[in-house]
Motif scaffolding. Structure first.
Motif, PDB file in Angstrom:
ATOM      1  N   VAL A 147      16.710 -18.248  -8.034  1.00 29.91           N
ATOM      2  CA  VAL A 147      17.363 -17.344  -7.088  1.00 29.91           C
ATOM      3  C   VAL A 147      18.781 -17.044  -7.555  1.00 29.91           C
ATOM      4  N   ALA A 148      19.522 -18.093  -7.933  1.00 28.07           N
ATOM      5  CA  ALA A 148      20.921 -17.923  -8.322  1.00 28.07           C
ATOM      6  C   ALA A 148      21.060 -17.130  -9.624  1.00 28.07           C
ATOM      7  N   VAL A 149      20.316 -17.539 -10.654  1.00 31.25           N
ATOM      8  CA  VAL A 149      20.453 -16.913 -11.968  1.00 31.25           C
ATOM      9  C   VAL A 149      19.980 -15.461 -11.933  1.00 31.25           C
ATOM     10  N   SER A 150      18.833 -15.208 -11.317  1.00 30.90           N
ATOM     11  CA  SER A 150      18.325 -13.831 -11.286  1.00 30.90           C
ATOM     12  C   SER A 150      19.250 -12.916 -10.491  1.00 30.90           C
ATOM     13  N   THR A 151      19.886 -13.444  -9.440  1.00 28.57           N
ATOM     14  CA  THR A 151      20.826 -12.624  -8.681  1.00 28.57           C
ATOM     15  C   THR A 151      22.044 -12.276  -9.519  1.00 28.57           C
ATOM     16  N   ALA A 152      22.559 -13.249 -10.270  1.00 28.58           N
ATOM     17  CA  ALA A 152      23.704 -12.981 -11.137  1.00 28.58           C
ATOM     18  C   ALA A 152      23.342 -11.962 -12.222  1.00 28.58           C
ATOM     19  N   LEU A 153      22.183 -12.136 -12.863  1.00 32.08           N
ATOM     20  CA  LEU A 153      21.770 -11.221 -13.930  1.00 32.08           C
ATOM     21  C   LEU A 153      21.430  -9.833 -13.399  1.00 32.08           C
ATOM     22  N   SER A 154      21.044  -9.758 -12.141  1.00 31.80           N
ATOM     23  CA  SER A 154      20.624  -8.464 -11.591  1.00 31.80           C
ATOM     24  C   SER A 154      21.768  -7.464 -11.493  1.00 31.80           C
ATOM     25  N   VAL A 155      23.010  -7.945 -11.558  1.00 28.70           N
ATOM     26  CA  VAL A 155      24.135  -7.006 -11.599  1.00 28.70           C
ATOM     27  C   VAL A 155      23.958  -6.046 -12.777  1.00 28.70           C
ATOM     28  N   VAL A 156      23.512  -6.586 -13.920  1.00 27.57           N
ATOM     29  CA  VAL A 156      23.306  -5.778 -15.118  1.00 27.57           C
ATOM     30  C   VAL A 156      21.973  -5.042 -15.072  1.00 27.57           C
ATOM     31  N   THR A 157      20.897  -5.769 -14.752  1.00 29.23           N
ATOM     32  CA  THR A 157      19.568  -5.157 -14.841  1.00 29.23           C
ATOM     33  C   THR A 157      19.358  -4.077 -13.782  1.00 29.23           C
ATOM     34  N   VAL A 158      19.852  -4.288 -12.572  1.00 30.16           N
ATOM     35  CA  VAL A 158      19.708  -3.259 -11.533  1.00 30.16           C
ATOM     36  C   VAL A 158      20.493  -2.007 -11.920  1.00 30.16           C
ATOM     37  N   SER A 159      21.666  -2.208 -12.508  1.00 31.72           N
ATOM     38  CA  SER A 159      22.423  -1.048 -12.988  1.00 31.72           C
ATOM     39  C   SER A 159      21.602  -0.260 -14.006  1.00 31.72           C
ATOM     40  N   GLY A 160      20.889  -0.975 -14.889  1.00 31.96           N
ATOM     41  CA  GLY A 160      20.035  -0.307 -15.866  1.00 31.96           C
ATOM     42  C   GLY A 160      18.919   0.473 -15.214  1.00 31.96           C
ATOM     43  N   TRP A 161      18.283  -0.088 -14.197  1.00 33.52           N
ATOM     44  CA  TRP A 161      17.194   0.624 -13.527  1.00 33.52           C
ATOM     45  C   TRP A 161      17.705   1.812 -12.724  1.00 33.52           C
ATOM     46  N   LEU A 162      18.902   1.705 -12.172  1.00 34.95           N
ATOM     47  CA  LEU A 162      19.500   2.865 -11.500  1.00 34.95           C
ATOM     48  C   LEU A 162      19.689   4.020 -12.499  1.00 34.95           C
ATOM     49  N   TRP A 163      20.070   3.676 -13.721  1.00 29.97           N
ATOM     50  CA  TRP A 163      20.221   4.692 -14.762  1.00 29.97           C
ATOM     51  C   TRP A 163      18.869   5.284 -15.150  1.00 29.97           C
ATOM     52  N   VAL A 164      17.853   4.428 -15.323  1.00 31.38           N
ATOM     53  CA  VAL A 164      16.518   4.911 -15.674  1.00 31.38           C
ATOM     54  C   VAL A 164      15.996   5.884 -14.621  1.00 31.38           C
ATOM     55  N   LEU A 165      16.284   5.600 -13.363  1.00 34.29           N
ATOM     56  CA  LEU A 165      15.788   6.429 -12.263  1.00 34.29           C
ATOM     57  C   LEU A 165      16.643   7.684 -12.056  1.00 34.29           C
ATOM     58  N   GLY A 166      17.707   7.818 -12.828  1.00 32.04           N
ATOM     59  CA  GLY A 166      18.550   9.000 -12.711  1.00 32.04           C
ATOM     60  C   GLY A 166      19.465   9.007 -11.512  1.00 32.04           C
ATOM     61  N   LEU A 167      19.767   7.828 -10.968  1.00 31.98           N
ATOM     62  CA  LEU A 167      20.628   7.735  -9.798  1.00 31.98           C
ATOM     63  C   LEU A 167      22.099   7.607 -10.184  1.00 31.98           C
ATOM     64  N   VAL A 168      22.378   7.386 -11.461  1.00 28.53           N
ATOM     65  CA  VAL A 168      23.756   7.306 -11.943  1.00 28.53           C
ATOM     66  C   VAL A 168      23.876   8.136 -13.228  1.00 28.53           C
TER      67      VAL A 168
END
Length: 311
Positions: free
Chosen positions: A290-311
């Motif tokens: 829970v802790a590690v994936s939440t910390a890493l998700s700052v980067v990975t979620v940003s990447g998926w936002l880019w893939v989806l064209g939201l940024v």
């Protein structure tokens, strides 16, 4: 970049605020538990009810949407269990926890506020339609797998208790109440509407601060290789599979497909730890995931936002 900051910073900034407040002992574990309980039992149900009652009609068939999401869950859950038994030497009960953590998204504390921040009201209906079946399917599967792997056996009693938990769950009740009120054409007004609106407005900030407190509490350095494997399955493979299915294979509307991908891209949900603690198996791995994936998700979620064209 400004769009990315506008979506990510409010979400992970509040998580960071909760983490720092817990580190400085401004908020303790009891405060974090209280915030989580408030969000889980009151604020998010109010948000769900308000969104469903005030939203437009559901004009799309959700089956392709659900299939895209849960097909991804099935793959990463299976791989999480295989990795646990074949690579890390864990028994079948703990393997069920690894699989559950690999497929269980943090919906309430991170997913709801971030997806609504990204898509606004347009994302509310698909978000809550997925939320409606996510909890009962995931919790039921986890419990059944653990019980099936156990030599102990009061399965009827356990199944009855699980069914009771699902049908009395506040999120399920809020979904049912929202759908019923929408179908009957009933909407809160006056003081009732004001109360619902104010409670709903507190869901996101309180949930994110509570998540930050939980990160400080559970730590991030335990059982590193399994935790990294679970995090990779959850943050990368799961949303990738959903993206392929929802965007390129099945007839899913663009906003709905984007919501499904972001839902899958969320870090491991706190329910993975709660189930592990209930059955006294895999707590160390689940809490660290829970802790590690939440910390890493700052980067990975940003990447998926880019893939989806939201940024």
């Amino acid at each position: 970049m400004s769009q990315l900051i506008a979506i990510v910073l409010p979400t992970f900034g509040l998580i960071g605020l909760g983490f720092v407040a817990a580190h400085l002992k401004l908020l303790g574990d009891r405060a974090g538990d209280g915030l989580s309980d408030y969000v889980f039992l009151i604020a998010v149900p109010a948000l769900i009810f308000r969104t469903l009652v005030g939203g437009g009609p559901i004009g799309d068939n959700p089956w392709g949407y659900w299939v895209a999401y849960f097909a991804g869950v099935a793959v990463v859950w299976t791989l999480g269990m295989v990795f646990a038994t074949r690579l890390f030497g864990r028994d079948r009960r703990e393997a069920a926890i690894h699989g559950f953590a690999s497929g269980q998204s943090n919906t309430v504390l991170v997913g709801v506020p971030l997806i609504l921040q990204a898509y606004g009201d347009a994302g509310a209906t698909p978000l809550f339609l997925l939320l409606a079946i996510h909890l009962p399917i995931m919790m039921s599967t986890a419990a059944l797998l653990i019980e099936a792997a156990s030599s102990e056996g009061r399965k009827l009693k356990i199944a009855t208790g699980l069914a009771r938990t699902i049908v009395t769950h506040p999120i399920i009740l809020a979904l049912a109440a929202g759908v019923a009120a929408k179908s009957a054409g009933v909407q809160p007004t006056g003081a009732a509407l004001s109360i619902v609106d104010q409670l709903a407005a507190t869901a996101s900030p309180c949930a994110l601060v509570a998540m930050g407190v939980a990160l400080k509490r559970y730590g991030m350095l335990s059982d590193r290789l399994p935790v990294l494997a679970i995090s990779g399955l959850k943050l990368v493979l799961h949303p990738f599979l959903v993206w392929v299915l929802a965007v390129h294979v099945l007839p899913v509307p663009p906003v709905w497909a984007g919501v499904a991908v972001l839902f899958a891209a969320m870090p491991c949900g706190i329910n993975a730890y709660l189930v592990a603690a209930r059955y006294k198996v895999g707590e160390r791995t689940a809490s660290a995931a829970v802790a590690v994936s939440t910390a890493l998700s700052v980067v990975t979620v940003s990447g998926w936002l880019w893939v989806l064209g939201l940024v």
